[in-house]
Design an enzyme around this catalytic site. Sequence first.
Site, PDB file in Angstrom:
ATOM      1  N   LYS A  22      12.072   7.978   7.154  1.00  0.00           N
ATOM      2  CA  LYS A  22      11.912   6.614   6.627  1.00  0.00           C
ATOM      3  C   LYS A  22      10.951   6.639   5.439  1.00  0.00           C
ATOM      4  CE  LYS A  22       8.883   3.757   8.703  1.00  0.00           C
ATOM      5  NZ  LYS A  22       7.856   3.163   7.819  1.00  0.00           N
ATOM      6  N   ASN A  23       9.831   7.341   5.600  1.00  0.00           N
ATOM      7  CA  ASN A  23       8.777   7.301   4.588  1.00  0.00           C
ATOM      8  C   ASN A  23       9.044   8.201   3.386  1.00  0.00           C
ATOM      9  OD1 ASN A  23       7.569   5.387   6.110  1.00  0.00           O
ATOM     10  ND2 ASN A  23       5.925   6.696   6.886  1.00  0.00           N
ATOM     11  N   ARG A  92       5.397  -3.692   3.463  1.00  0.00           N
ATOM     12  CA  ARG A  92       4.399  -3.300   2.468  1.00  0.00           C
ATOM     13  C   ARG A  92       4.947  -2.267   1.491  1.00  0.00           C
ATOM     14  NH1 ARG A  92      -0.179  -3.942   2.896  1.00  0.00           N
ATOM     15  NH2 ARG A  92      -0.670  -1.962   1.928  1.00  0.00           N
ATOM     16  N   CYS A 116      -1.814  -6.226   7.319  1.00  0.00           N
ATOM     17  CA  CYS A 116      -0.769  -6.010   8.338  1.00  0.00           C
ATOM     18  C   CYS A 116      -1.510  -5.705   9.635  1.00  0.00           C
ATOM     19  CB  CYS A 116       0.178  -4.897   7.929  1.00  0.00           C
ATOM     20  SG  CYS A 116      -0.395  -3.274   8.344  1.00  0.00           S
ATOM     21  N   ARG A 121      -5.180  -2.802   4.390  1.00  0.00           N
ATOM     22  CA  ARG A 121      -4.264  -1.992   3.560  1.00  0.00           C
ATOM     23  C   ARG A 121      -4.151  -2.526   2.134  1.00  0.00           C
ATOM     24  NH1 ARG A 121       0.970  -0.522   6.902  1.00  0.00           N
ATOM     25  NH2 ARG A 121       1.077   1.158   5.369  1.00  0.00           N
ATOM     26  N   PRO A 122      -5.250  -2.530   1.380  1.00  0.00           N
ATOM     27  CA  PRO A 122      -5.206  -2.992  -0.025  1.00  0.00           C
ATOM     28  C   PRO A 122      -4.351  -2.061  -0.893  1.00  0.00           C
ATOM     29  CG  PRO A 122      -7.304  -1.947   0.451  1.00  0.00           C
ATOM     30  CD  PRO A 122      -6.580  -2.047   1.767  1.00  0.00           C
ATOM     31  N   ASP A 124      -5.486  -1.488  -4.199  1.00  0.00           N
ATOM     32  CA  ASP A 124      -6.352  -1.331  -5.379  1.00  0.00           C
ATOM     33  C   ASP A 124      -6.177   0.014  -6.073  1.00  0.00           C
ATOM     34  OD1 ASP A 124      -7.507  -0.478  -2.885  1.00  0.00           O
ATOM     35  OD2 ASP A 124      -9.351  -0.054  -3.963  1.00  0.00           O
ATOM     36  N   LEU A 125      -5.896   1.071  -5.311  1.00  0.00           N
ATOM     37  CA  LEU A 125      -5.757   2.397  -5.940  1.00  0.00           C
ATOM     38  C   LEU A 125      -4.477   2.463  -6.785  1.00  0.00           C
ATOM     39  CD1 LEU A 125      -6.868   4.685  -2.978  1.00  0.00           C
ATOM     40  CD2 LEU A 125      -8.264   3.528  -4.693  1.00  0.00           C
ATOM     41  N   ASP A 306       0.297   8.482  12.013  1.00  0.00           N
ATOM     42  CA  ASP A 306       1.523   7.868  12.553  1.00  0.00           C
ATOM     43  C   ASP A 306       1.922   8.477  13.888  1.00  0.00           C
ATOM     44  OD1 ASP A 306       3.169   7.346   9.335  1.00  0.00           O
ATOM     45  OD2 ASP A 306       1.528   6.326  10.343  1.00  0.00           O
ATOM     46  N   ILE A 328      -7.936   6.900   9.479  1.00  0.00           N
ATOM     47  CA  ILE A 328      -7.176   6.388   8.334  1.00  0.00           C
ATOM     48  C   ILE A 328      -7.136   4.860   8.310  1.00  0.00           C
ATOM     49  CG2 ILE A 328      -4.951   6.431   7.132  1.00  0.00           C
ATOM     50  CD1 ILE A 328      -6.227   9.206   7.237  1.00  0.00           C
ATOM     51  N   ARG A 398      12.174  -0.738  13.203  1.00  0.00           N
ATOM     52  CA  ARG A 398      11.784  -0.476  11.811  1.00  0.00           C
ATOM     53  C   ARG A 398      11.758   1.015  11.518  1.00  0.00           C
ATOM     54  NH1 ARG A 398       6.607  -3.553   9.731  1.00  0.00           N
ATOM     55  NH2 ARG A 398       7.334  -2.369   7.945  1.00  0.00           N
TER      56      ARG A 398
HETATM   57  C1  EPZ Z   1       1.831   5.488   4.185  1.00  0.00           C
HETATM   58  O1  EPZ Z   1       1.250   4.201   4.076  1.00  0.00           O
HETATM   59  C2  EPZ Z   1       2.886   5.392   5.267  1.00  0.00           C
HETATM   60  N1  EPZ Z   1       3.914   4.430   4.859  1.00  0.00           N
HETATM   61  C3  EPZ Z   1       2.232   4.954   6.574  1.00  0.00           C
HETATM   62  O2  EPZ Z   1       3.235   4.943   7.584  1.00  0.00           O
HETATM   63  C4  EPZ Z   1       1.181   5.993   6.942  1.00  0.00           C
HETATM   64  O3  EPZ Z   1       0.515   5.566   8.127  1.00  0.00           O
HETATM   65  C5  EPZ Z   1       0.166   6.119   5.805  1.00  0.00           C
HETATM   66  O4  EPZ Z   1       0.846   6.459   4.573  1.00  0.00           O
HETATM   67  C6  EPZ Z   1      -0.868   7.212   6.070  1.00  0.00           C
HETATM   68  O5  EPZ Z   1      -0.226   8.433   6.270  1.00  0.00           O
HETATM   69  C7  EPZ Z   1       4.851   4.823   3.963  1.00  0.00           C
HETATM   70  O6  EPZ Z   1       4.859   5.943   3.497  1.00  0.00           O
HETATM   71  C8  EPZ Z   1       5.881   3.808   3.596  1.00  0.00           C
HETATM   72  P1  EPZ Z   1      -2.206   5.055   2.421  1.00  0.00           P
HETATM   73  P2  EPZ Z   1       0.292   3.876   2.836  1.00  0.00           P
HETATM   74  O7  EPZ Z   1      -2.137   4.404   1.089  1.00  0.00           O
HETATM   75  O8  EPZ Z   1       0.693   4.652   1.652  1.00  0.00           O
HETATM   76  C9  EPZ Z   1      -6.374   2.827   2.159  1.00  0.00           C
HETATM   77  C10 EPZ Z   1       4.479   4.043   9.340  1.00  0.00           C
HETATM   78  O9  EPZ Z   1       4.148   3.840  10.501  1.00  0.00           O
HETATM   79  N2  EPZ Z   1      -5.917   2.393   0.836  1.00  0.00           N
HETATM   80  O10 EPZ Z   1      -2.105   6.540   2.517  1.00  0.00           O
HETATM   81  O11 EPZ Z   1       0.221   2.392   2.706  1.00  0.00           O
HETATM   82  C11 EPZ Z   1      -5.533   2.240   3.284  1.00  0.00           C
HETATM   83  O12 EPZ Z   1      -6.020   0.954   3.648  1.00  0.00           O
HETATM   84  C12 EPZ Z   1       3.545   3.682   8.205  1.00  0.00           C
HETATM   85  O13 EPZ Z   1       5.560   4.583   8.977  1.00  0.00           O
HETATM   86  C13 EPZ Z   1      -6.780   1.661   0.019  1.00  0.00           C
HETATM   87  O14 EPZ Z   1      -7.913   1.368   0.390  1.00  0.00           O
HETATM   88  O15 EPZ Z   1      -1.104   4.426   3.359  1.00  0.00           O
HETATM   89  C14 EPZ Z   1      -5.702   3.257   4.386  1.00  0.00           C
HETATM   90  O16 EPZ Z   1      -6.916   2.991   5.073  1.00  0.00           O
HETATM   91  C15 EPZ Z   1       2.321   2.937   8.709  1.00  0.00           C
HETATM   92  N3  EPZ Z   1      -6.354   1.259  -1.210  1.00  0.00           N
HETATM   93  C16 EPZ Z   1      -5.829   4.584   3.644  1.00  0.00           C
HETATM   94  O17 EPZ Z   1      -6.156   4.235   2.291  1.00  0.00           O
HETATM   95  C17 EPZ Z   1      -5.092   1.571  -1.675  1.00  0.00           C
HETATM   96  O18 EPZ Z   1      -4.764   1.187  -2.821  1.00  0.00           O
HETATM   97  C18 EPZ Z   1      -4.550   5.401   3.591  1.00  0.00           C
HETATM   98  O19 EPZ Z   1      -3.536   4.541   3.155  1.00  0.00           O
HETATM   99  C19 EPZ Z   1      -4.231   2.304  -0.841  1.00  0.00           C
HETATM  100  C20 EPZ Z   1      -4.668   2.715   0.398  1.00  0.00           C
END
Ligand code: EPZ
Length: 418
Positions: A22-23, A92, A116, A121-122, A124-125, A306, A328, A398
Amino acid sequence: MDKIAIRGGTPLKGEIKISGAKNASLPLMAACLLTDKPLILENVPQLSDIESMGELLTQLGVSVDVGPDSTTLCAKDLNSTTAPYDVVRKMRASVLVLCPLVARAGEAHVSMPGGCAIGPRPIDLHLKGLEALGATITLEEGYVHAHAPNGLIGATYTFPMISVTGTENLLMAATLAKGETRLVNAAREPEVGDLADCLNAMGAKISGIGTSTLVIEGVESLNGTTHKVIGDRIEAGTYAMASALTGGNVRLRGMRLDLIPTVAAFLRQAGVQLDEEGNDILVKAPKGRLKGVDVMTEPFPGFATDLQAQWMALMCTSDGASMITETIFENRFMHVPELCRMGANITVHGSSALVRGVDKLKGAPVMATDLRASVSLVLAGLVAEGETLISRVYHLDRGYEKVEEKLRACGANIERRG
Ligand code: EPZ
């Protein structure tokens, strides 16, 4: 609203075909926006999140043709650059259209995703990285408005923390930026590598794939290609734990151990026998109880967040204890009270949960709260005495394709009730 009923106690035996990830599929679908040529994706799983991404792309003017063996996406005639709130709030990952739209059309208007269940889950990056590539970003009325009318300019952007979709978004933007982009402290998840491989097949020039520094030489335009989506390592890890938990012996078809390196190491520590045979993984439970093993979630190649909820279910009936630390996300223990309703002994202190193994779990009515928490309840139901009835299973749909069929084919007593 559908429920899933499980009567536990049957060891899983047989084989499970692992679906496409999916991801990986979600960013790959968004990548079609980067070109006016057709992108053909094979092995895309049939999941509600995939449908949501297809709906969003269709709203943007993409033709999305879902066939029995492949999905063809073509963004030849874009008619919108707006991802509306009612779509983004449901999923998202919709934010993955932001950078491809700016790179291709010079602008994008994407609703802020909002929080969520598992945390704020901002994004900003994503936005800071896009600004580093020359876009101007404004936030108005809950929408991100990004503009780069003269195109994006290659730059070096260092992620202050690892972000999977942040890396994927900026990787897509950089393929069409003028000059060289370096993404430092980039995510190394296999899904990022799968996207990079597909983009290179479309004519991009990406190097450092699989490392934490991605170097992209921008090109004028990209072509279409045909790409097979990698297997879903989270699904594979989930079913490996289902086999281990039920005293089973299951062949996972279409998965490699190097995609779940840390989970494999911890499963072996817990007493599970894992072997590779061609493109399959064989998972054999130990004769007696599993050993308790501590885990801490980390970015790849560390233990995947996950799979944290699933590991917790696995440890509920272990011989010993397991300290599980979630590093995370801020709120990813919502499965704890539901597992405790089934007789689990779990204590949460901040970002850590201590699981003390109990002799057995008892079936009970429980409620799914988010995608991975819902599947941890399925795992617990497979080993619990009596019937477990899981509500709000739309969370499950999902991310897990044909979950009842796959488990029933291995002997599980599981059915969906309308
Ligand atoms: C991806 O989400 C996955 N989703 C998530 O899977 C997975 O849990 C996550 O990566 C971590 O491995 C998809 O790939 C579609 P991150 P993502 O940006 O990219 C913080 C599932 O169950 N952060 O790596 O949204 C964030 O809040 C889903 O399939 C910021 O602060 O996760 C988190 O604490 C759930 N600012 C950490 O970084 C940002 O701009 C990692 O988030 C982006 C992220």
